[in-house]
Each structure stands twice: as structure tokens, then as C-alpha cells.
Design a protein around this motif. Structure first.
Motif, PDB file in Angstrom:
ATOM      1  N   SER A   1      -0.355  -3.668   8.013  1.00 62.71           N
ATOM      2  CA  SER A   1      -1.376  -3.140   7.117  1.00 62.71           C
ATOM      3  C   SER A   1      -2.173  -4.302   6.565  1.00 62.71           C
TER       4      SER A   1
ATOM      5  N   ASP B   1      -4.970   4.542  -1.801  1.00 67.07           N
ATOM      6  CA  ASP B   1      -3.849   3.646  -2.107  1.00 67.07           C
ATOM      7  C   ASP B   1      -3.469   3.826  -3.578  1.00 67.07           C
TER       8      ASP B   1
ATOM      9  N   GLU C   1       0.831  -1.198   0.000  1.00 65.58           N
ATOM     10  CA  GLU C   1       0.000   0.000   0.000  1.00 65.58           C
ATOM     11  C   GLU C   1       0.872   1.257   0.000  1.00 65.58           C
TER      12      GLU C   1
ATOM     13  N   ASP D   1      -3.259   0.788  -5.911  1.00 67.65           N
ATOM     14  CA  ASP D   1      -4.497   0.063  -6.229  1.00 67.65           C
ATOM     15  C   ASP D   1      -4.999   0.520  -7.599  1.00 67.65           C
TER      16      ASP D   1
ATOM     17  N   ILE E   1      -0.264   4.930   0.639  1.00 61.55           N
ATOM     18  CA  ILE E   1      -1.425   5.753   0.969  1.00 61.55           C
ATOM     19  C   ILE E   1      -1.077   7.236   0.853  1.00 61.55           C
TER      20      ILE E   1
ATOM     21  N   VAL F   1      -2.464  -7.313   0.471  1.00 56.48           N
ATOM     22  CA  VAL F   1      -2.783  -6.804  -0.860  1.00 56.48           C
ATOM     23  C   VAL F   1      -2.827  -7.974  -1.836  1.00 56.48           C
TER      24      VAL F   1
END
Length: 391
Positions: free
Chosen positions: A375, A71, A64, A74, A66, A378
């Protein structure tokens, strides 16, 4: 790039021409056999990935990133590349003191870095001597922990990385023949190197010993041990790292089952997660990694093939508190992958489709040198369609 390609082709064509000019009195003529393939991959990822060569060699989904609550990794990605296209020359010649001789030169258009993508890159280049009892290989070839008789047959070029060890090394390798084979190798590093340390500057080559049992066409298994000395900085003490491997392959009717497990220290030169660090005394400490994979594959018919790959890797940390870390994806706690594939083949052409679902759990190094989750995990789904024309 054009100069590299021209030089390579001129050398090999010269060898080919030379082979036709040899005297018939020689016991063994010089000769050269060409082979290789043209391969184009169409790749779609649902997430940004840790990779090389514009995403072609995908390893794991990116962690990630951020920013303003979003994100940034993503995001999907698509590419079409033909850089895995390969050319190989297998060379034969006269005996050497009664031992059969052969050699090989293999190159691809993968480049040596992202900046040189599309340029010719040396893969393997070696000379081999053999008789009824032994084979001696000198040159650049697969690392002994990349077992050429037991490795994933994925369409994706990552070949199961980071669950499968992957490296090619300049080496001296001795292999005995028979139902039980001993494989011993001394080698160094070239394109695949230990992150943050040098094996060459340690003054000690890597060493590998392996026992292999059975027949590659039926049932085969083996175990191996690897030891590596590397030096992070000139004048420092060498860091010794060890690794172990066990594997097997067997035929179950029309299906082939393969499996492999590795456990080792500081295996970044094999594209495994982990690395090394320093403790509070300034001493170097290895990071330990467990990896395993299995695969089932076979043919539906003469024109259809299939396969199912699954892999898991786990970062076992350092075992003590550290103040510095250097490695490859060293904060990955664990990861797994499932990758089914199906292909259609006719003549020299194969069209293959593969789906690759990979999950990675990233973390942090805690006060005990362990990797703990920090976290959400993913995921990435990669869809690969490959066109492979062999010759």
C-alpha cells in the motif's frame, strides 16, 4: 491509585525519617535525596498513530484502514497529558564490606496499561555496590541496549522509538571502571516483554556483554552483543535470538553529536519492529531488524536549547517462507523520522516545542519471508509542546 501513592510516599518518608535518627558513629549515614519533574505535554497528530496511553507514547503512524474507499486512520488527534510526571528517591547508606552502597526508587504516573493510565508505575528500583574498580547493580534498571550516556533527548516521550531500543529490566549488572569499561548483565523481562513468547519460561536469562570506550563528558563509544532465549509455548524448544549494538557521542564545540545502530532478531521486547514466525517444518524463525538514529543538540545560549533527531528502521524479514507470524508491527517494511526541537529554559522550568515527522511503509510477508510493499506509505506530523518543571 490513591492507596498505591500513599504506600509509596509512606515508605519513602519512613526512610527519610530513619536517616535523621542514625548515630553519628556510623561511617556513612542513611540518607535520601528527592528529585523528579512535573511534565505536561500538549500533542497534536495529523494522523492516527500506533501508540500507548491515549496517544502519549507514539510509535508510528497507523496503517491504512480503508472502508468505502476512505482511510479511517487519516484523521487528526489532539490530547493534553501530565502522566509522565516523575518522582525519584536516591538512597545512600553504610558501606557493605568496604564497598559503597546506594539505591534508587523511581516511579511515574504512566500506569501499566491504558486501563491504568494515571496510576503510579514502578520505573527503576535497584541497589548498587561500588569501589574503585567495579560497580554491581541489582534490581530493575534500563536494558543495556538503552545506553544512558547516549540516547535521544527528544521532548516526545517515545525517546526515538522504534529507532532507539527502549526497555527496563530486572537484572544483575557488573560494570568495570576506567577508560575502557566492560558491562555484563544477566536479566529477565517485566513490563517490556517479547511478544508471543516468554523468557522466564525458557529457564535461561538474557545475557548482554558490552565494551565502552572514552569519557561521557567528551567522546564516548561502545559495542555490545545480546543473546536471548524465549519459549513461545510450554514444551516447545527455546528460540534463541541475538542482537548487536554500536554507538558513539562526541562534542563538536557547543554541539553534541550522537549516533547509534542496532541489528538483531526478535527485538519486540525493545519496542523494535519485527518478531518471530514458524516455517513449514514448524520450527521457529527470527525476524531480523536494522535500526539507526543520529542526533545533534546544543545550546544557543544559557536560556535556549535545540536539537535535531533523525532515525531509520528496516524490516529484513525472516529469510525463508513462514506459516505463522507473531510480533510488533511485523508488517512494517521500513520507517523514518525527522524531529527538530527548540526549548526555552529559566530556573527549574523548560518550555519545549518539537515537530516530529514520521513516515512508515507497510507491506505483506511474501513467499520468501520478506516484507514487500502492499500500500502507499503513510505519514504523521506530531507537534509537541512540553512544560517541564524539575526539582
Amino acid at each position: 491509585m490513591k492507596n498505591q501513592i500513599s504506600t509509596f510516599l509512606i515508605i519513602l518518608l519512613a526512610i527519610s525519617s530513619f536517616s535523621y535518627g542514625q548515630s553519628n558513629d556510623l561511617d556513612k549515614k542513611y540518607g535520601i535525596n528527592w528529585s523528579g519533574f512535573v511534565k505536561t505535554d500538549f500533542m497534536y497528530d495529523t494522523r492516527q498513530v500506533v501508540s500507548s496511553r491515549e496517544g502519549h507514547f507514539a510509535v508510528l503512524p497507523a496503517a491504512e484502514d480503508i472502508e468505502d474507499g476512505k482511510d479511517l486512520n487519516d484523521q487528526s488527534n489532539f490530547n493534553i497529558l501530565s502522566i509522565q510526571t516523575r518522582l525519584k528517591a536516591a538512597i545512600s547508606g553504610p558501606d557493605f564490606f568496604g564497598m559503597k552502597t546506594s539505591g534508587a526508587i523511581e516511579a511515574a504516573f504512566f500506569g501499566n496499561s491504558d486501563a491504568s493510565i494515571g496510576e503510579l508505575r514502578l520505573r527503576n528500583a535497584f541497589v548498587q555496590l561500588s569501589n574503585d574498580n567495579i560497580e554491581i547493580l541489582m534490581g530493575q534498571y534500563w536494558h543495556p541496549m538503552f545506553v544512558t550516556a547516549v540516547f535521544p533527548g527528544t521532548y516526545s516521550f517515545n525517546t526515538g522509538v522504534p529507532f532507539q531500543p527502549f526497555s527496563r529490566n530486572p537484572q544483575l549488572r557488573i560494570t568495570t571502571k576506567g577508560k575502557v569499561k566492560f558491562i555484563g548483565a544477566l536479566f529477565t523481562e517485566r513490563d517490556f516483554q517479547t511478544k508471543g513468547a516468554s523468557v522466564s519460561k525458557s529457564g535461561i536469562p538474557q545475557f548482554h556483554a558490552q565494551l565502552q570506550f572514552g569519557n561521557a563528558s567528551k567522546t564516548l563509544g561502545g559495542v555490545g552483543f545480546n543473546v536471548k532465549s524465549s519459549q513461545p509455548n510450554l514444551g516447545d524448544d527455546n528460540l534463541t535470538s541475538t542482537a548487536f549494538i554500536g554507538y558513539f557521542k562526541t562534542k563538536l564545540g557547543n554541539t553534541t553529536w550522537k549516533a547509534e545502530a542496532t541489528y538483531g532478531e526478535n527485538m519486540t521486547d525493545l519496542l523494535q519492529i519485527g518478531g518471530f514466525g514458524t516455517n513449514s517444518n514448524g520450527d521457529y524463525v527470527n525476524n531480523k531488524t536494522l535500526s539507526m538514529w543520529t542526533e545533534f543538540c546544543g545550546d544557543f545560549s544559557e536560556t535556549m536549547e535545540w536539537g535535531l533527531f533523525g532515525g531509520y528502521t528496516e524490516n529484513d524479514g525472516f529469510g525463508e517462507a513462514i506459516t505463522y507470524e507473531n510480533g510488533f508491527l511485523g508488517t512494517v517494511e521500513n520507517a523514518f523520522r525527522v524531529a527538530p526541537r527548540i526549548g526555552w529554559k529559566s530556573g527549574a522550568l523548560t518550555i519545549g516545542v518539537e515537530g516530529e515527522f514520521t513516515n512508515a511503509q507497510y507491506g505483506e510477508i511474501d513467499g520468501n519471508g520478506d516484507i514487500t510493499s502492499s500500500s502507499d506509505a503513510v505519514n504523521n506530523f506530531r507537534l509537541v509542546t512540553s512544560a517541564i518543571y524539575t526539582f
